[in-house]
Design an enzyme around this catalytic site. Structure first.
Site: not given
Length: 350
Positions: A153-155
């Site tokens: 995921g990006c976060f």
């Protein structure tokens, strides 16, 4: 054995992640040499539309038509990127043979704990695949030759790269506060009132607070790999009026006796050979504008001697290092290409 020409399909091609993967593939040296061919482009709501209509920034593919995402359309490809909504990837992946390299940008195969998946996603756990942050200890080797890859995921990408050296080297107590400010493209293209320009422009808003965000267990899982201590994370995402980019600020209690010089050396040594992580000079803070369009993560580490805390800041482009670039980086490792092939290290600031 890698075929002479590698045929690549992108499912979810008209979304932001799919479009970013295509942008990077078009700049890949294997595409320029003819070693890599872009095959089927599929989606759901945009079937029948052309790339020129949907993504005019990709003129090389202007006449290509978006097809339906089916087993028949994806058959015959050597690599399939999945840029589908969470929960759909497992169904498609199960229809593709083991000879196909499947690189999933959704969350379906990231979590190793079935209870975490059920709690945050509300469906049956499909299992876990090799996890696509090569900078994590041991993960680069797992990704080499892999035929199934879970793109992070990006976060968790920005926060993991910010915190990993500090947790592994025992610089901090892993009772961590993470605040990540993100651009609106992280929410995808689907129309939504909270994402309208009139709702987001000139405004900041926290959302999915107090442990509710789905990326919380993923980040916790990553940090638990490098410590025997219990890891507690308070994660607060903040929506900002930006098209792309994530700025993460992480704070945690400092272990007694750790100095700024020691902390900085840990980070410099940890990332010295990593092509896509840059520890900035002292006093230089990460900015999202400096990483836009690149596969880089910029990091700064500081010791707050007054509060007795470590402060780590990172900046990534959520669509590149946070999704599409990570997917291509994983493809490179899986297929035996140079890991950095087709992935820009330069941003487009200002």
């Amino acid at each position: 054995m890698v075929p002479m020409t590698i045929k690549v399909a992108v499912a979810g091609a008209s979304g932001y992640a799919g479009g970013e993967i295509l942008r990077l593939l078009l700049g890949h040296p294997a595409y320029a040499s003819g070693e890599l061919e872009i095959g089927a482009l599929t989606a759901a709501s945009t079937v029948g539309s052309t790339v020129a209509e949907l993504m005019p920034h990709l003129p090389q593919l202007a006449d290509r038509v978006i097809e339906d995402t089916t087993k028949e359309v994806l058959a015959g490809h050597d690599v399939v990127f999945l840029g589908l909504p969470h929960g759909f990837s497992a169904e498609i992946a199960n229809q593709l043979g083991p000879e196909v390299t499947v690189i999933d940008c959704a969350a379906d195969f990231r979590l190793t704990n079935a209870d975490d998946w059920s709690k945050f996603y509300g469906s049956e756990h499909a299992g876990s695949w090799p996890y696509g942050i090569p900078e994590m200890p041991g993960h680069r080797e797992q990704l080499k030759g892999a035929t199934r890859v879970a793109v992070p995921g990006c976060f968790p990408t920005g926060a993991t790269l910010a915190l990993l050296p500090a947790v592994q080297a025992d610089l901090i107590e892993p009772d961590i506060s993470v605040v990540s400010i993100t651009g609106v493209s992280g929410a995808g293209k689907k129309a939504s009132v909270p994402l309208l320009g009139s709702e987001t422009m000139g405004s900041l808003k926290a959302y999915n607070t107090s442990g509710k965000h789905r990326h919380t267990p993923e980040l916790t899982q990553n940090l638990k790999e490098v410590t025997d201590k219990d890891v507690t994370i308070s994660f607060t995402p903040v929506l900002a009026p930006l098209p792309r980019g994530i700025l993460t600020t992480a704070t945690a209690p400092l272990i007694d006796g750790v100095t700024q010089e020691q902390a900085r050396k840990v980070y410099e040594d940890f990332y010295v050979d990593e092509p896509f992580v840059l520890v900035l000079p002292e006093g230089v803070q990460p900015q999202t504008q400096n990483v836009v369009g690149s596969n880089m993560c910029h990091v700064q580490i500081e010791v707050d001697t007054v509060a007795r805390k470590v402060l780590v800041t990172s900046a990534i482009d959520n669509l590149t290092k946070g999704t599409g670039g990570a997917a291509v980086q994983c493809m490179n490792l899986a297929l035996g290409f140079e890991e950095t092939a087709g992935l820009p290290r330069t941003g487009v600031a200002p």
